[in-house]
Design a protein around this motif. Structure first.
Motif, PDB file in Angstrom:
ATOM      1  N   ILE A  65       0.923  -1.206  -0.019  1.00  0.00           N
ATOM      2  CA  ILE A  65       0.064  -0.010  -0.072  1.00  0.00           C
ATOM      3  C   ILE A  65       0.713   1.240   0.036  1.00  0.00           C
ATOM      4  CG2 ILE A  65      -1.524   1.530   1.368  1.00  0.00           C
ATOM      5  CD1 ILE A  65      -2.855  -1.423   2.193  1.00  0.00           C
ATOM      6  N   GLU A  66       2.028   1.295   0.909  1.00  0.00           N
ATOM      7  CA  GLU A  66       2.894   2.340   0.645  1.00  0.00           C
ATOM      8  C   GLU A  66       3.577   2.506  -0.578  1.00  0.00           C
ATOM      9  OE1 GLU A  66       2.195   3.986   3.133  1.00  0.00           O
ATOM     10  OE2 GLU A  66       1.636   2.826   4.943  1.00  0.00           O
ATOM     11  N   ALA A  67       3.922   1.325  -1.242  1.00  0.00           N
ATOM     12  CA  ALA A  67       4.412   1.454  -2.523  1.00  0.00           C
ATOM     13  C   ALA A  67       3.615   1.888  -3.573  1.00  0.00           C
ATOM     14  CB  ALA A  67       5.220   0.116  -2.718  1.00  0.00           C
ATOM     15  N   GLU A  68       2.427   1.699  -3.335  1.00  0.00           N
ATOM     16  CA  GLU A  68       1.422   2.105  -4.426  1.00  0.00           C
ATOM     17  C   GLU A  68       1.146   3.467  -4.297  1.00  0.00           C
ATOM     18  OE1 GLU A  68      -2.396   0.127  -4.495  1.00  0.00           O
ATOM     19  OE2 GLU A  68      -1.296  -2.106  -4.842  1.00  0.00           O
ATOM     20  N   SER A  69       1.285   3.936  -3.183  1.00  0.00           N
ATOM     21  CA  SER A  69       1.310   5.458  -2.668  1.00  0.00           C
ATOM     22  C   SER A  69       2.427   6.326  -3.554  1.00  0.00           C
ATOM     23  CB  SER A  69       1.294   5.812  -1.235  1.00  0.00           C
ATOM     24  OG  SER A  69       0.264   5.711  -0.635  1.00  0.00           O
ATOM     25  N   CYS A  70       3.456   5.542  -3.560  1.00  0.00           N
ATOM     26  CA  CYS A  70       4.761   6.309  -4.186  1.00  0.00           C
ATOM     27  C   CYS A  70       4.243   6.328  -5.701  1.00  0.00           C
ATOM     28  CB  CYS A  70       6.001   5.418  -4.045  1.00  0.00           C
ATOM     29  SG  CYS A  70       6.365   5.350  -2.329  1.00  0.00           S
ATOM     30  N   TYR A  71       3.713   5.180  -6.190  1.00  0.00           N
ATOM     31  CA  TYR A  71       3.611   4.818  -7.712  1.00  0.00           C
ATOM     32  C   TYR A  71       2.587   5.901  -8.084  1.00  0.00           C
ATOM     33  CZ  TYR A  71       1.920   2.895 -12.037  1.00  0.00           C
ATOM     34  OH  TYR A  71       1.587   2.478 -13.275  1.00  0.00           O
ATOM     35  N   ASN A  72       1.492   6.215  -7.428  1.00  0.00           N
ATOM     36  CA  ASN A  72       0.296   6.920  -7.743  1.00  0.00           C
ATOM     37  C   ASN A  72       0.892   8.413  -7.642  1.00  0.00           C
ATOM     38  OD1 ASN A  72      -1.799   6.284  -8.906  1.00  0.00           O
ATOM     39  ND2 ASN A  72      -3.198   7.211  -7.032  1.00  0.00           N
ATOM     40  N   SER A 128       4.525  24.274  -6.202  1.00  0.00           N
ATOM     41  CA  SER A 128       4.199  23.972  -4.403  1.00  0.00           C
ATOM     42  C   SER A 128       3.629  22.345  -4.604  1.00  0.00           C
ATOM     43  CB  SER A 128       3.307  24.838  -4.273  1.00  0.00           C
ATOM     44  OG  SER A 128       2.094  25.033  -4.913  1.00  0.00           O
ATOM     45  N   PHE A 129       3.066  21.998  -5.562  1.00  0.00           N
ATOM     46  CA  PHE A 129       2.433  20.617  -5.710  1.00  0.00           C
ATOM     47  C   PHE A 129       3.575  19.577  -5.747  1.00  0.00           C
ATOM     48  CE2 PHE A 129       1.076  16.831  -7.786  1.00  0.00           C
ATOM     49  CZ  PHE A 129      -0.200  16.504  -7.106  1.00  0.00           C
ATOM     50  N   ILE A 162       5.756  13.883   0.544  1.00  0.00           N
ATOM     51  CA  ILE A 162       4.886  12.836   0.880  1.00  0.00           C
ATOM     52  C   ILE A 162       5.322  11.523   0.317  1.00  0.00           C
ATOM     53  CG2 ILE A 162       2.402  11.959   0.500  1.00  0.00           C
ATOM     54  CD1 ILE A 162       1.648  14.917   0.516  1.00  0.00           C
ATOM     55  N   LYS A 163       5.918  11.701  -0.729  1.00  0.00           N
ATOM     56  CA  LYS A 163       6.545  10.389  -1.426  1.00  0.00           C
ATOM     57  C   LYS A 163       7.528   9.874  -0.645  1.00  0.00           C
ATOM     58  CE  LYS A 163       8.742  10.571  -5.694  1.00  0.00           C
ATOM     59  NZ  LYS A 163      10.240  10.036  -5.051  1.00  0.00           N
ATOM     60  N   GLU A 164       8.504  10.436  -0.144  1.00  0.00           N
ATOM     61  CA  GLU A 164       9.785  10.245   0.689  1.00  0.00           C
ATOM     62  C   GLU A 164       9.228   9.588   1.939  1.00  0.00           C
ATOM     63  OE1 GLU A 164      12.819  12.746   1.030  1.00  0.00           O
ATOM     64  OE2 GLU A 164      12.969  12.955  -1.154  1.00  0.00           O
ATOM     65  N   SER A 168      14.840   2.653  -1.773  1.00  0.00           N
ATOM     66  CA  SER A 168      15.787   3.994  -1.673  1.00  0.00           C
ATOM     67  C   SER A 168      15.654   4.383  -3.232  1.00  0.00           C
ATOM     68  CB  SER A 168      17.171   3.348  -1.423  1.00  0.00           C
ATOM     69  OG  SER A 168      17.183   2.973  -0.277  1.00  0.00           O
ATOM     70  N   THR A 169      15.838   3.713  -4.137  1.00  0.00           N
ATOM     71  CA  THR A 169      15.819   4.445  -5.732  1.00  0.00           C
ATOM     72  C   THR A 169      14.365   5.135  -6.015  1.00  0.00           C
ATOM     73  OG1 THR A 169      16.939   2.374  -6.319  1.00  0.00           O
ATOM     74  CG2 THR A 169      15.717   3.623  -7.974  1.00  0.00           C
ATOM     75  N   VAL A 170      13.326   4.498  -5.472  1.00  0.00           N
ATOM     76  CA  VAL A 170      11.993   5.148  -5.768  1.00  0.00           C
ATOM     77  C   VAL A 170      11.848   6.579  -4.820  1.00  0.00           C
ATOM     78  CG1 VAL A 170       9.423   4.995  -5.249  1.00  0.00           C
ATOM     79  CG2 VAL A 170      10.650   3.258  -6.205  1.00  0.00           C
ATOM     80  N   LYS A 171      12.354   6.593  -3.546  1.00  0.00           N
ATOM     81  CA  LYS A 171      12.498   7.602  -2.839  1.00  0.00           C
ATOM     82  C   LYS A 171      13.080   8.894  -3.446  1.00  0.00           C
ATOM     83  CE  LYS A 171      13.745   8.683   1.808  1.00  0.00           C
ATOM     84  NZ  LYS A 171      14.375   8.476   3.335  1.00  0.00           N
ATOM     85  N   ALA A 172      13.837   8.540  -4.472  1.00  0.00           N
ATOM     86  CA  ALA A 172      14.510   9.656  -5.005  1.00  0.00           C
ATOM     87  C   ALA A 172      14.232   9.833  -6.496  1.00  0.00           C
ATOM     88  CB  ALA A 172      16.230   9.544  -5.024  1.00  0.00           C
ATOM     89  N   SER A 173      13.349   8.951  -6.796  1.00  0.00           N
ATOM     90  CA  SER A 173      13.065   9.014  -8.476  1.00  0.00           C
ATOM     91  C   SER A 173      11.683   9.677  -8.712  1.00  0.00           C
ATOM     92  CB  SER A 173      13.096   7.581  -8.845  1.00  0.00           C
ATOM     93  OG  SER A 173      12.461   7.358 -10.026  1.00  0.00           O
TER      94      SER A 173
END
Lengths: 119, 143
Positions: free
Chosen positions: B32-39, B51-52, B59-61, B102-107
């Motif tokens: 669910i957290e990873a899907e949040s990152c995706y969306n 600002s968005f 939020i993604k991080e 970690s990759t997704v956090k920065a990507s």
């Protein structure tokens, strides 16, 4: 640490365990992973080797190996998980040893020296 | 407590604790957290407002950190050495998945987030193959 130490025991401690890390003694340690004060048994001291994975691990001159008296089985039977000790956080630097437990002065029925394992 | 007892009482409390795991584990928590990152990455692509973008990054991080924590708990607490017989690549899988977080956090690349979802699905299969579904939810996984 049952049966050696029970919850609510009042203990006298010797604050020089890092100088004289005695095998089998009960020590107060500042846990390396949480920083909390915990009570464990010093299973092996500097220069000793301990069973680790499929072989043995040699402790450095400033390290000790601390274990709970509870086995994973007795802990599980009491409703707890794995004991938190050197099997979890590895060798502990001697400087984290805070005290050696040597005497219980309360409750009445338990008054007496806290025994070193194997003595 | 009498004055004497109070004087004699220890000043410091020490513990001899074991873990007290709740015994509830499910890779769905990480998914669910990873899907949040995706969306969030998807929404960032659709809205160029600075600002968005700033809020989306924050939020993604935070969600990525939660995903990593959920994966760590599964790796350290749910999976046991005997599970390696069923899932021989277990450590490699978790190592790759947590690095992918970690990759997704920065990507801001949707493909990176999709790769993380795929890895979590592999972990989900490993969890099911080791009986996680029956053993680690109160009444099995809903639905």
């Amino acid at each position: 640490m049952l049966p050696a130490i029970a919850p609510g025991d009042w203990l006298l401690v010797d604050p020089t365990p890092a100088t004289w890390p005695r095998r089998g003694s009960v020590v107060v340690v500042r846990e390396p992973d949480t920083g909390e004060l915990a009570i464990k048994r010093l299973a092996a001291g500097p220069g000793d080797s301990v069973p680790f994975a499929d072989g043995r691990l040699m402790l450095a001159e400033d390290e000790a190996w601390l274990l709970s008296d509870a086995t994973p089985e007795t802990a599980a039977a009491a409703g707890f998980g794995e004991p938190r000790d050197s099997r979890r956080y590895g060798p502990v630097p001697l400087e984290l040893l805070v005290a050696r437990v040597w005497f219980r002065y309360a409750p009445w029925r338990g008054i007496g020296p806290v025994r070193t394992a194997g003595s | 407590m009498s004055r004497l007892t109070r004087w004699l009482a220890p000043r410091t409390v020490v513990r001899a604790h074991c873990d007290l795991p709740c015994g509830i584990y499910d890779p769905e928590q990480a998914r669910i957290e990873a899907e949040s990152c995706y969306n969030i990455i998807k929404k960032m692509g659709a809205n160029p407002d600075p600002s968005f973008t700033t809020r989306a990054i924050l939020i993604k991080e935070a969600r990525a950190d939660l995903a990593k924590h959920a994966l760590d708990v599964l790796w350290h607490d749910y999976f046991k050495p005997e599970h390696l017989a069923t899932v021989p690549n277990l450590h490699e899988l978790f190592w790759t998945a947590t690095k992918q977080v970690s990759t997704v956090k920065a990507s801001t690349d949707l493909a990176d987030a999709q790769k993380l979802l795929d890895l979590i699905d592999e972990i989900d299969a490993a969890w099911k193959a080791t009986g996680g579904e029956e053993k680690t939810r109160v009444a099995g996984r809903p639905g």
